[in-house]
Design a protein around this motif. Structure first.
Motif, PDB file in Angstrom:
ATOM      1  N   LYS C  53       0.801  -1.213   0.000  1.00 15.63           N
ATOM      2  CA  LYS C  53       0.000   0.000   0.000  1.00 15.63           C
ATOM      3  C   LYS C  53       0.837   1.268   0.000  1.00 15.63           C
ATOM      4  O   LYS C  53       0.305   2.356  -0.145  1.00 15.63           O
ATOM      5  CB  LYS C  53      -1.002  -0.007   1.150  1.00 15.63           C
ATOM      6  N   ILE C  57      -2.572   1.456  -4.683  1.00 12.83           N
ATOM      7  CA  ILE C  57      -3.816   1.412  -3.923  1.00 12.83           C
ATOM      8  C   ILE C  57      -4.757   0.382  -4.542  1.00 12.83           C
ATOM      9  O   ILE C  57      -4.599  -0.002  -5.704  1.00 12.83           O
ATOM     10  CB  ILE C  57      -4.535   2.790  -3.859  1.00 12.83           C
ATOM     11  N   CYS C  73       0.543   4.057  -7.708  1.00 16.40           N
ATOM     12  CA  CYS C  73       0.233   5.471  -7.589  1.00 16.40           C
ATOM     13  C   CYS C  73       0.583   6.221  -8.892  1.00 16.40           C
ATOM     14  O   CYS C  73      -0.178   7.054  -9.378  1.00 16.40           O
ATOM     15  CB  CYS C  73       0.998   6.110  -6.435  1.00 16.40           C
ATOM     16  N   PRO C  89     -10.968  14.850   3.816  1.00 20.26           N
ATOM     17  CA  PRO C  89     -11.282  13.776   2.859  1.00 20.26           C
ATOM     18  C   PRO C  89     -12.626  13.980   2.191  1.00 20.26           C
ATOM     19  O   PRO C  89     -12.860  13.445   1.107  1.00 20.26           O
ATOM     20  CB  PRO C  89     -11.266  12.505   3.703  1.00 20.26           C
ATOM     21  N   HIS C  96      -9.989   8.767  -4.925  1.00 14.90           N
ATOM     22  CA  HIS C  96      -9.862   8.434  -3.499  1.00 14.90           C
ATOM     23  C   HIS C  96     -11.152   8.680  -2.739  1.00 14.90           C
ATOM     24  O   HIS C  96     -11.141   9.041  -1.566  1.00 14.90           O
ATOM     25  CB  HIS C  96      -8.725   9.245  -2.827  1.00 14.90           C
ATOM     26  N   GLN C  97     -12.310   8.483  -3.416  1.00 13.34           N
ATOM     27  CA  GLN C  97     -13.551   8.727  -2.706  1.00 13.34           C
ATOM     28  C   GLN C  97     -13.675   7.763  -1.534  1.00 13.34           C
ATOM     29  O   GLN C  97     -13.210   6.640  -1.607  1.00 13.34           O
ATOM     30  CB  GLN C  97     -14.797   8.536  -3.610  1.00 13.34           C
ATOM     31  N   LEU C  99     -12.417   7.913   1.317  1.00 17.23           N
ATOM     32  CA  LEU C  99     -11.261   7.799   2.199  1.00 17.23           C
ATOM     33  C   LEU C  99     -11.660   8.253   3.614  1.00 17.23           C
ATOM     34  O   LEU C  99     -12.248   9.308   3.787  1.00 17.23           O
ATOM     35  CB  LEU C  99     -10.116   8.655   1.683  1.00 17.23           C
ATOM     36  N   PHE C 101     -10.561   9.318   7.341  1.00 15.74           N
ATOM     37  CA  PHE C 101      -9.376   9.860   7.995  1.00 15.74           C
ATOM     38  C   PHE C 101      -9.656  10.082   9.478  1.00 15.74           C
ATOM     39  O   PHE C 101     -10.514  10.870   9.852  1.00 15.74           O
ATOM     40  CB  PHE C 101      -8.948  11.171   7.318  1.00 15.74           C
ATOM     41  N   CYS C 108      -4.127  16.673   5.312  1.00 13.45           N
ATOM     42  CA  CYS C 108      -3.483  15.951   4.208  1.00 13.45           C
ATOM     43  C   CYS C 108      -2.078  16.499   3.986  1.00 13.45           C
ATOM     44  O   CYS C 108      -1.111  15.754   3.781  1.00 13.45           O
ATOM     45  CB  CYS C 108      -4.283  16.113   2.913  1.00 13.45           C
ATOM     46  N   ASP C 177      -3.227   1.449   9.487  1.00  9.13           N
ATOM     47  CA  ASP C 177      -3.581   2.247   8.323  1.00  9.13           C
ATOM     48  C   ASP C 177      -3.181   3.679   8.664  1.00  9.13           C
ATOM     49  O   ASP C 177      -3.656   4.234   9.652  1.00  9.13           O
ATOM     50  CB  ASP C 177      -5.095   2.144   8.091  1.00  9.13           C
ATOM     51  N   HIS C 179      -4.056   6.424   7.669  1.00  8.86           N
ATOM     52  CA  HIS C 179      -5.164   7.383   7.770  1.00  8.86           C
ATOM     53  C   HIS C 179      -6.065   7.081   8.953  1.00  8.86           C
ATOM     54  O   HIS C 179      -6.741   7.950   9.463  1.00  8.86           O
ATOM     55  CB  HIS C 179      -5.962   7.402   6.463  1.00  8.86           C
TER      56      HIS C 179
END
Lengths: 423, 303, 217
Positions: C53, C57, C73, C89, C96-97, C99, C101, C108, C177, C179
């Motif tokens: 990752k 993605i 990426c 987000p 990246h919908q 996402l 956080f 970000c 993760d 995020h």
């Protein structure tokens, strides 16, 4: 033996040599063991049948594994070890006849002391069998034989128990064997051949039960057992059950054989019980007070045993039955009427016997494991297999006792004599 | 003997009774026949592990491998891993990060060829109440998403005590402490009295109440004679810090399986080892220290 | 199961403080601290696992083998450069919908730089490749980095004895993760099923801790 040559020669001249009498003694004893009336044969057949059912259950347990019992990794000892513990007490308690007879020179007791010793022999055999059936690998029995296997002595209390139990068995076999054999020959028993052993057996009797208590009380991870009072309690209960059984046994002997049993021994044993039942209740009370007043995690087993824990109450009926029986026997033994009525005395003995069997058996072994060392609660109730094996072993023990009494008592009354057949 | 007739009848009855008794006994003991068939003289007379010579141990290993193939249909390699000089194992577990997923217990279950039916494992994880260290409040059977709010998790396995109650009580020296600190069991010497189970304050020991069931495909073939080989019925077993792995330098299975890295393993004699760093720098405690068992298993917290 | 150990050797790091990230790889024999201590003949090294990752993605689709399809990426980011980083987000509507956080008050831009999708930005403004993300995490999570360097955080696979074989350490993002770093609840495995084990006991909850001023009514 250490008799001088002259003495031996004299003896040989007076009597038949041991070489001739001893085999004859064995033969007579052996054939006597299998002779009897209809009642004897029926009793023995029934006991044999029970013992065989037990043997069969054990064979299945060995072949298929101990999942046939309801023991688990949480409650890793159950009915077998409970009965083992009780049996050791019974064996030790029989010495309660030896102490008055030899230490206090009670002559009437002298005559019947052999009954106690035979009871000790039978109970030790019962105990050893209970240990064998509790083993997951009885085929590896030889690993625990000193000098042959690897005997973890003196660190493991279980090795001490092996030594003292077998030692006690041999001691009693020697004492009774010697007394009976000399009586069979019509000799007067030589004191040096049994009196030292008798005194040794008194100390030894205390040791077998103390060591058995140390087996449990030495385990720091089991607060229920980890009490200095455990050994004294064991001794006290031993001196309840031993005399209780002997009192009943003596009456039976009086009724069924021509062997003379005076009232004296029964009176003496009753006095012993009057003290020990109270002592036992007192010590049980002290344990309960200490645990319950303090509270906390160490009281969990006591709470489970007497009141149930988190809805688990498997042992509650057992222990209250035991308490009621023990209190009842204490009351009965102190009633003035009991001094006159053998019936009431017998009732007191039966109550005490069953009461202690529960208290010191299931009531002592199982709660040691509940809750477990990680405080999980897994209950234990014996399976049919366990009950069958237990009944089988006790039946076998009763058989040994009956046969032993049947062989020994006629020798003592002179019905069976060792003189060469006169015909 | 004035009645020869009666005497004869009596003898006849006795002989009859004896015969009946003997055959009834043989019938009662019949279940043992299949069991003894499995018990060769070689197995019966096998010496204690410590008394076995090099060749004898190879024979034992060959027998174990053969039996595993016969009974479980699995081809396995059994080794006799010896302790490494200069190595004493220690294990530490971080209670701050353990989430109680029981992955360690599962890894142990698979690695050590445990009975499948009972989900047996040498590791038992207690779900504990935040604010309490009373195991009586713990629960080993939790079955909900973890970590649950207000809870923390206490995995417990053999603590490899220096003053091990189980070793003390064993009547036949079937269990002992190895030079590298691991308490092992000779599965071929244990008599199955379970005194060690009663003595252990950590519920670390397991008894084989029956023959363990493991499907052939699931058998871990990488085995040690004192560790994860399939145990016989009727003997006691325990965690060995995966000595078949760790004595070859590998990490224990439970450590590798831990998804949070809560477990730290290593050589206590090596001052630069991870375990030593933890012992010297973290807040450490041992379970039931008051019992004087001197564990080699430590719990710690993140500070 | 964890991802297949596609390991990469620890990347060489320039500044001196960053060198501390190098896990104590016993690549040279150390002087024996104990006379009985076996001299270690190193044959293994410690490497840090680089999770996928960090460089790709998930597309949310499955490939021919039924595995989640990943996309590097660079595949998109070489074609298209976002104008600016979003504040939250929620502004991510085309890419990246969804996402999530949950990582304190970070933005970000705390870690990402527009147009530098292969790199991450440290607090001092210097850029590091994604695979060295541990340095970024270590800026705030010092105690964790310290513990990690001493093998007391993060877990590992392989050999405890590097004289016998090598070891793979987990990367921060193997378990967390970035995020949403907190562990999400998971279902435990292998519930005890001992013979005769009764159903679990409902134990009454502990009384709540008293609040200030309530302790002594």
């Amino acid at each position: 033996m250490c008799d001088g040559p002259r003495e031996t020669r004299e003896k040989t001249m007076q009597k038949d040599s041991h070489v001739a009498t001893y085999p004859r003694f064995l033969l007579r004893v052996f054939s006597g063991a299998f002779d009897g009336g209809a009642r004897f044969y029926v009793t023995m057949t029934v006991l044999t049948a029970i013992a065989l059912v037990g043997a069969n259950a054990w064979a299945q347990q060995v072949a298929n594994g101990m999942h046939l019992t309801s023991m688990t990794d949480h409650v890793s000892w159950g009915l077998y070890i409970a009965n083992f513990t009780f049996g050791v007490g019974l064996a030790a308690g029989a010495v309660m006849m030896v102490i008055p007879a030899y230490l206090y020179d009670d002559h009437e007791m002298h005559d019947v002391v052999i009954v106690g010793e035979l009871l000790a022999i039978a109970s030790i055999i019962v105990c050893l069998l209970f240990v064998v059936v509790d083993m997951g690998r009885p085929d590896r029995f030889w690993h625990i034989i000193p000098g042959v296997g690897r005997f973890n002595w003196p660190i493991s209390m279980l090795t001490w128990d092996v030594l003292v139990l077998n030692g006690y068995l041999l001691l009693n076999l020697h004492i009774t064997g010697y007394l009976v054999y000399t009586r069979f020959r019509g000799d007067k028993p030589a004191k040096r051949w049994y009196v030292p052993f008798v005194f040794l057996s008194i100390a030894w009797a205390i040791s077998i039960h103390s060591v058995t208590a140390f087996l449990y009380s030495g385990l720091g991870g089991r607060p229920f057992w980890n009490s200095a009072l455990l050994a004294p309690r064991f001794i006290a209960t031993a001196f309840v059950t031993g005399p209780a059984l002997v009192i009943v046994l003596l009456q039976g002997i009086r009724r069924l054989t021509s062997f003379h049993v005076g009232d004296g021994p029964i009176r003496t044993l009753t006095s012993v019980m009057r003290v020990t039942v109270l002592l036992n209740l007192f010590m049980l009370g002290s344990e309960l007070f200490t645990a319950l007043y303090t509270g906390g995690a160490h009281a969990a087993s006591v709470k489970y045993l007497f009141f149930g824990l988190h809805g688990h109450r498997g042992l509650v009926p057992w222990i209250w039955t035991a308490v009621i029986l023990n209190v009842a026997s204490a009351l009965l033994l102190h009633l003035p009427q009991t001094r006159k009525s053998l019936g009431l005395l017998d009732l007191a003995c039966v109550c005490a016997f069953i009461g202690v069997w529960i208290e010191k058996g299931m009531g002592l072994i199982v709660p040691g494991f509940i809750p477990s060392t990680l405080h999980e609660i897994v209950e234990y109730a014996p399976t049919l297999t366990e009950w069958k094996i237990t009944a089988g072993i006790w039946a076998f023990g009763v058989m040994i006792l009956i046969v032993a009494l049947k062989v020994v008592l006629p020798v003592l009354t002179g019905e069976l004599e060792g003189k060469a057949p006169s015909t | 003997m004035s009645e020869p007739e009666g005497g004869k009848r009596r003898v006849f009855l006795k002989v009859l009774g004896g015969t009946l008794g003997a055959s009834a006994f043989a019938y009662a003991m019949a279940p043992l026949r299949a069991w003894t068939k499995d018990l060769s003289a070689e197995k019966f007379l096998q010496k204690h592990y410590k008394e076995l010579g090099k060749e004898e141990i190879q024979k034992v290993i060959a027998r174990v491998e053969r039996e595993t193939l016969e009974k479980y249909g699995a081809k396995v390699k059994v080794k006799d891993q010896k302790p490494i000089e200069g190595v004493e194992f220690g294990y530490a577990l971080n209670l701050s990060v353990c989430i109680g997923c029981r992955k360690c217990a599962e890894a142990c279950h698979v690695e050590n060829n445990h009975d499948r039916k009972t989900n047996n494992s040498y590791i038992r994880v207690l779900e504990m109440d935040q604010g309490s260290f009373d195991m009586a409040r713990g629960d080993a059977q939790y079955d909900h998403a973890v970590p649950a709010p207000g809870k923390y998790y206490l995995p417990i396995q053999c603590q490899q005590c220096d003053n091990a109650p189980c070793v003390k009580v064993c009547p036949v020296q079937a269990t002992w402490k190895e030079p590298d600190g691991i308490v092992v069991v000779d599965y071929d010497w244990c008599i199955g009295c379970r005194y060690c189970e009663a003595a252990c304050p950590y519920h670390a020991r397991r008894f084989n109440w029956t023959k363990p069931e493991v499907p052939a495909a699931a058998v871990n073939p990488d085995q040690g004679i004192l560790s994860n080989r399939i145990r016989p019925q009727g003997v006691v077993e325990k965690c060995t810090f995966c000595l078949h792995r760790t004595r070859e330098g590998r990490l224990p299975a439970c450590l590798e399986a831990c998804p949070t890295g809560a477990r730290v393993f290593g050589n206590l004699l090596d001052p630069k080892s991870e375990i030593r760093w933890v012992l010297e720098n973290k807040r450490i405690y041992v379970l039931k220290e008051e019992l004087g068992t001197k564990p080699r298993f430590f719990y710690f917290f993140d500070v | 199961m964890r991802a297949a150990p596609t390991c990469a050797p620890l990347s060489p790091l320039r500044p001196s403080w960053r060198c501390s990230l190098r896990v104590r790889a016993r690549t040279r024999p150390r002087p024996s601290p104990h006379p009985r201590l076996r001299p270690s003949r190193p044959s293994g090294a410690t490497s840090i696992h680089v999770p996928e990752k960090l460089e790709s993605i998930e597309t949310g689709q499955l490939d021919q083998n039924g595995k989640p399809q990943r996309i590097a990426c660079v595949t998109c980011h070489t074609l298209r450069t976002p104008e600016k980083l979003p504040e939250s987000p929620g502004e991510l509507v085309r890419f990246h919908q969804g996402l999530v956080f949950k990582h304190g008050t970070l933005r970000c831009a705390s870690c990402h730089v527009v147009g530098r999708q292969d790199s991450l930005r440290l607090a001092d403004g210097s850029m590091i490749p994604n695979r060295d993300a541990m340095l970024l995490c270590g800026q705030c999570h010092g105690p964790q980095l310290r513990d990690y360097q001493h093998g007391a955080h993060g877990g590992m696979n392989g050999y405890w004895d590097l004289g016998k074989g090598s070891r793979v350490r987990n990367h921060c993002v193997d378990c967390h993760d970035p995020h949403v770093p907190r562990f999400l609840p998971t279902n435990p495995v292998l519930r005890p099923a001992d013979r005769l084990l009764p159903p679990p006991i409902e134990k009454p909850a502990l009384p709540p801790f008293p609040k200030l001023g309530e302790a002594h009514p």
